[in-house]
Design a protein around this motif. Structure first.
Motif, PDB file in Angstrom:
ATOM      1  N   ARG A  18      64.852 -61.315 -76.808  1.00 43.39           N
ATOM      2  CA  ARG A  18      64.531 -62.666 -76.357  1.00 43.39           C
ATOM      3  C   ARG A  18      64.076 -62.564 -74.907  1.00 43.39           C
ATOM      4  NH1 ARG A  18      64.978 -62.864 -81.000  1.00 43.39           N
ATOM      5  NH2 ARG A  18      66.354 -64.122 -82.246  1.00 43.39           N
ATOM      6  N   SER A  37      48.816 -67.619 -75.851  1.00 42.80           N
ATOM      7  CA  SER A  37      50.014 -67.351 -76.654  1.00 42.80           C
ATOM      8  C   SER A  37      51.284 -67.871 -75.980  1.00 42.80           C
ATOM      9  CB  SER A  37      50.148 -65.861 -76.948  1.00 42.80           C
ATOM     10  OG  SER A  37      50.308 -65.141 -75.744  1.00 42.80           O
ATOM     11  N   VAL A  57      51.747 -70.820 -75.340  1.00 39.96           N
ATOM     12  CA  VAL A  57      52.012 -72.051 -76.073  1.00 39.96           C
ATOM     13  C   VAL A  57      52.069 -71.788 -77.573  1.00 39.96           C
ATOM     14  CG1 VAL A  57      51.115 -74.342 -76.630  1.00 39.96           C
ATOM     15  CG2 VAL A  57      50.993 -73.498 -74.298  1.00 39.96           C
ATOM     16  N   ASN A  58      51.130 -70.987 -78.071  1.00 41.07           N
ATOM     17  CA  ASN A  58      51.008 -70.782 -79.513  1.00 41.07           C
ATOM     18  C   ASN A  58      52.155 -69.986 -80.114  1.00 41.07           C
ATOM     19  OD1 ASN A  58      48.569 -72.080 -79.319  1.00 41.07           O
ATOM     20  ND2 ASN A  58      47.400 -70.202 -79.171  1.00 41.07           N
ATOM     21  N   CYS A  59      52.723 -69.045 -79.367  1.00 42.44           N
ATOM     22  CA  CYS A  59      53.713 -68.120 -79.926  1.00 42.44           C
ATOM     23  C   CYS A  59      55.080 -68.265 -79.268  1.00 42.44           C
ATOM     24  CB  CYS A  59      53.224 -66.690 -79.773  1.00 42.44           C
ATOM     25  SG  CYS A  59      51.640 -66.384 -80.547  1.00 42.44           S
ATOM     26  N   CYS A  60      55.323 -69.359 -78.593  1.00 48.29           N
ATOM     27  CA  CYS A  60      56.577 -69.521 -77.854  1.00 48.29           C
ATOM     28  C   CYS A  60      57.240 -70.844 -78.184  1.00 48.29           C
ATOM     29  CB  CYS A  60      56.317 -69.485 -76.344  1.00 48.29           C
ATOM     30  SG  CYS A  60      55.704 -67.913 -75.767  1.00 48.29           S
ATOM     31  N   THR A  61      58.503 -70.903 -77.859  1.00 49.34           N
ATOM     32  CA  THR A  61      59.230 -72.160 -77.914  1.00 49.34           C
ATOM     33  C   THR A  61      59.308 -72.696 -76.494  1.00 49.34           C
ATOM     34  OG1 THR A  61      60.559 -71.406 -79.771  1.00 49.34           O
ATOM     35  CG2 THR A  61      61.434 -73.231 -78.482  1.00 49.34           C
ATOM     36  N   VAL A  62      58.840 -73.906 -76.293  1.00 50.42           N
ATOM     37  CA  VAL A  62      58.866 -74.515 -74.969  1.00 50.42           C
ATOM     38  C   VAL A  62      60.056 -75.463 -74.908  1.00 50.42           C
ATOM     39  CG1 VAL A  62      57.607 -75.953 -73.326  1.00 50.42           C
ATOM     40  CG2 VAL A  62      56.371 -74.328 -74.771  1.00 50.42           C
ATOM     41  N   ASP A  63      60.949 -75.197 -73.980  1.00 43.86           N
ATOM     42  CA  ASP A  63      62.120 -76.055 -73.779  1.00 43.86           C
ATOM     43  C   ASP A  63      61.944 -76.805 -72.460  1.00 43.86           C
ATOM     44  OD1 ASP A  63      63.463 -75.261 -76.086  1.00 43.86           O
ATOM     45  OD2 ASP A  63      64.378 -73.556 -75.085  1.00 43.86           O
ATOM     46  N   TRP A  64      61.872 -78.112 -72.566  1.00 40.61           N
ATOM     47  CA  TRP A  64      61.813 -78.939 -71.363  1.00 40.61           C
ATOM     48  C   TRP A  64      63.228 -79.391 -71.062  1.00 40.61           C
ATOM     49  CZ3 TRP A  64      57.310 -78.852 -68.977  1.00 40.61           C
ATOM     50  CH2 TRP A  64      56.163 -78.599 -69.720  1.00 40.61           C
TER      51      TRP A  64
END
Length: 130
Positions: A50, A71, A73-80
């Motif tokens: 991770r 990638s 954005v395309n291959c990740c988890t975005v945590d706000w």
């Protein structure tokens, strides 16, 4: 447990059906064992690796990075990170630490770990606000 019965132990490294545990004719078993070791290593890394990357959403630099590296954005988890009440943070942290599927060893100081997880979230929240 990993797919194919490889629970992370040496039992997954024996050759299939030769009865010799990877040894064999003319060093061929050694090559097979090396390949199996590499496959197990790659499988364990893929299952457990991770990476946390923190970027500020303020200013044009994030837009530029996202254009150069789609990638992100395309291959990740975005945590706000958004504000949470302290009681909610503590409740989620305690539930995570008590869940046996997390694989944490028993006997950990859960109260101290819960406080540390809450503090980490609040610190990230404060840092992202400034």
């Amino acid at each position: 447990s990993l797919p194919g019965g490889a629970g992370g132990g040496a039992a997954a490294l024996t050759s299939e059906g030769d009865g010799e545990g990877g040894g064999g004719e003319g060093g061929k078993g050694a090559e097979r064992t090396s390949a199996q070791l590499w496959a197990l290593f790659v499988q364990l890394v893929q299952a457990r690796l991770r990476i946390v990357l923190a970027l500020s959403p303020v200013g044009p630099s994030l837009r530029g990075r996202l254009r150069n590296f789609p990638s992100l954005v395309n291959c990740c988890t975005v945590d706000w990170f958004a504000p949470w009440p302290k009681e909610a943070l503590a409740s989620v942290a305690a539930a995570f630490l008590d869940d046996p599927s997390t694989g944490l060893p028993p006997g950990l100081p859960t109260a101290a770990l819960t406080a540390a997880l809450c503090s980490a979230h609040e610190t990230a929240q404060r840092a992202s606000a400034s």
